[in-house]
Design a protein around this motif. Sequence first.
Motif, PDB file in Angstrom:
ATOM      1  N   LEU A  58      39.211 -33.866  10.045  1.00 42.23           N
ATOM      2  CA  LEU A  58      38.844 -34.668   8.869  1.00 42.23           C
ATOM      3  C   LEU A  58      38.983 -36.144   9.185  1.00 42.23           C
ATOM      4  O   LEU A  58      39.729 -36.526  10.087  1.00 42.23           O
ATOM      5  CB  LEU A  58      39.764 -34.323   7.687  1.00 42.23           C
ATOM      6  CG  LEU A  58      39.734 -32.884   7.206  1.00 42.23           C
ATOM      7  CD1 LEU A  58      40.836 -32.651   6.180  1.00 42.23           C
ATOM      8  CD2 LEU A  58      38.376 -32.538   6.627  1.00 42.23           C
ATOM      9  N   GLU A  59      38.260 -36.961   8.448  1.00 40.17           N
ATOM     10  CA  GLU A  59      38.392 -38.400   8.570  1.00 40.17           C
ATOM     11  C   GLU A  59      38.357 -39.016   7.184  1.00 40.17           C
ATOM     12  O   GLU A  59      37.784 -38.448   6.257  1.00 40.17           O
ATOM     13  CB  GLU A  59      37.291 -38.993   9.441  1.00 40.17           C
ATOM     14  CG  GLU A  59      35.903 -38.839   8.867  1.00 40.17           C
ATOM     15  CD  GLU A  59      34.820 -39.398   9.778  1.00 40.17           C
ATOM     16  OE1 GLU A  59      35.142 -40.059  10.772  1.00 40.17           O
ATOM     17  OE2 GLU A  59      33.648 -39.169   9.475  1.00 40.17           O
ATOM     18  N   VAL A  60      38.971 -40.159   7.045  1.00 40.92           N
ATOM     19  CA  VAL A  60      38.966 -40.878   5.781  1.00 40.92           C
ATOM     20  C   VAL A  60      37.788 -41.831   5.798  1.00 40.92           C
ATOM     21  O   VAL A  60      37.585 -42.575   6.755  1.00 40.92           O
ATOM     22  CB  VAL A  60      40.277 -41.667   5.588  1.00 40.92           C
ATOM     23  CG1 VAL A  60      40.223 -42.513   4.329  1.00 40.92           C
ATOM     24  CG2 VAL A  60      41.453 -40.720   5.546  1.00 40.92           C
ATOM     25  N   VAL A  61      36.997 -41.764   4.745  1.00 43.50           N
ATOM     26  CA  VAL A  61      35.856 -42.648   4.608  1.00 43.50           C
ATOM     27  C   VAL A  61      36.127 -43.534   3.396  1.00 43.50           C
ATOM     28  O   VAL A  61      36.402 -43.036   2.296  1.00 43.50           O
ATOM     29  CB  VAL A  61      34.548 -41.845   4.397  1.00 43.50           C
ATOM     30  CG1 VAL A  61      33.377 -42.771   4.171  1.00 43.50           C
ATOM     31  CG2 VAL A  61      34.313 -40.933   5.592  1.00 43.50           C
ATOM     32  N   ILE A  62      36.017 -44.815   3.598  1.00 45.59           N
ATOM     33  CA  ILE A  62      36.247 -45.760   2.509  1.00 45.59           C
ATOM     34  C   ILE A  62      34.895 -46.345   2.122  1.00 45.59           C
ATOM     35  O   ILE A  62      34.132 -46.786   2.966  1.00 45.59           O
ATOM     36  CB  ILE A  62      37.222 -46.870   2.942  1.00 45.59           C
ATOM     37  CG1 ILE A  62      38.567 -46.252   3.312  1.00 45.59           C
ATOM     38  CG2 ILE A  62      37.350 -47.906   1.844  1.00 45.59           C
ATOM     39  CD1 ILE A  62      39.548 -47.225   3.881  1.00 45.59           C
ATOM     40  N   ARG A  63      34.638 -46.315   0.828  1.00 49.81           N
ATOM     41  CA  ARG A  63      33.388 -46.848   0.317  1.00 49.81           C
ATOM     42  C   ARG A  63      33.657 -47.502  -1.024  1.00 49.81           C
ATOM     43  O   ARG A  63      34.664 -47.205  -1.671  1.00 49.81           O
ATOM     44  CB  ARG A  63      32.324 -45.759   0.184  1.00 49.81           C
ATOM     45  CG  ARG A  63      32.703 -44.661  -0.749  1.00 49.81           C
ATOM     46  CD  ARG A  63      31.641 -43.559  -0.763  1.00 49.81           C
ATOM     47  NE  ARG A  63      32.133 -42.418  -1.492  1.00 49.81           N
ATOM     48  CZ  ARG A  63      31.888 -42.169  -2.778  1.00 49.81           C
ATOM     49  NH1 ARG A  63      31.165 -42.989  -3.486  1.00 49.81           N
ATOM     50  NH2 ARG A  63      32.390 -41.102  -3.346  1.00 49.81           N
ATOM     51  N   PRO A  64      32.778 -48.351  -1.481  1.00 47.52           N
ATOM     52  CA  PRO A  64      32.979 -48.995  -2.779  1.00 47.52           C
ATOM     53  C   PRO A  64      33.010 -47.940  -3.900  1.00 47.52           C
ATOM     54  O   PRO A  64      32.295 -46.938  -3.834  1.00 47.52           O
ATOM     55  CB  PRO A  64      31.764 -49.907  -2.934  1.00 47.52           C
ATOM     56  CG  PRO A  64      31.258 -50.111  -1.544  1.00 47.52           C
ATOM     57  CD  PRO A  64      31.601 -48.849  -0.808  1.00 47.52           C
ATOM     58  N   LYS A  65      33.826 -48.205  -4.897  1.00 47.59           N
ATOM     59  CA  LYS A  65      33.866 -47.336  -6.061  1.00 47.59           C
ATOM     60  C   LYS A  65      32.579 -47.464  -6.856  1.00 47.59           C
ATOM     61  O   LYS A  65      31.955 -48.516  -6.897  1.00 47.59           O
ATOM     62  CB  LYS A  65      35.033 -47.730  -6.988  1.00 47.59           C
ATOM     63  CG  LYS A  65      36.369 -47.380  -6.438  1.00 47.59           C
ATOM     64  CD  LYS A  65      37.423 -47.751  -7.469  1.00 47.59           C
ATOM     65  CE  LYS A  65      38.801 -47.387  -6.992  1.00 47.59           C
ATOM     66  NZ  LYS A  65      39.823 -47.688  -8.006  1.00 47.59           N
ATOM     67  N   GLN A  66      32.217 -46.375  -7.467  1.00 50.06           N
ATOM     68  CA  GLN A  66      31.054 -46.394  -8.367  1.00 50.06           C
ATOM     69  C   GLN A  66      31.511 -46.906  -9.724  1.00 50.06           C
ATOM     70  O   GLN A  66      32.568 -46.528 -10.204  1.00 50.06           O
ATOM     71  CB  GLN A  66      30.477 -44.985  -8.497  1.00 50.06           C
ATOM     72  CG  GLN A  66      30.009 -44.407  -7.179  1.00 50.06           C
ATOM     73  CD  GLN A  66      28.894 -45.215  -6.533  1.00 50.06           C
ATOM     74  OE1 GLN A  66      27.984 -45.672  -7.205  1.00 50.06           O
ATOM     75  NE2 GLN A  66      28.986 -45.412  -5.237  1.00 50.06           N
ATOM     76  N   PRO A  67      30.704 -47.758 -10.369  1.00 55.56           N
ATOM     77  CA  PRO A  67      31.117 -48.279 -11.685  1.00 55.56           C
ATOM     78  C   PRO A  67      31.159 -47.221 -12.741  1.00 55.56           C
ATOM     79  O   PRO A  67      30.662 -46.194 -12.694  1.00 55.56           O
ATOM     80  CB  PRO A  67      30.076 -49.337 -11.996  1.00 55.56           C
ATOM     81  CG  PRO A  67      28.973 -49.167 -11.037  1.00 55.56           C
ATOM     82  CD  PRO A  67      29.449 -48.274  -9.924  1.00 55.56           C
TER      83      PRO A  67
END
Length: 67
Positions: A58-67
């Motif tokens: 597994l890997e951690v993926v960081i992305r912007p939060k959805q509004p």
Amino acid sequence: MEESIRETVTAALKAKGLNQSQLALQLGRERASISRTLSRSPIDPRSDWPAILDALGLEVVIRPKQP
């Protein structure tokens, strides 16, 4: 986010037929260390999170939060 990561790790453990004790043995750690790690933030670089995620593919993926 952290709860989602824990849920994903728990599901991955189950899918691989592993429990925390077996994962600890695989990683050369104590089961208590794995248990403590899974209850902490995955962002702490001193934790076992990187080794756990790697062992489970597994890997951690960081992305912007959805509004």
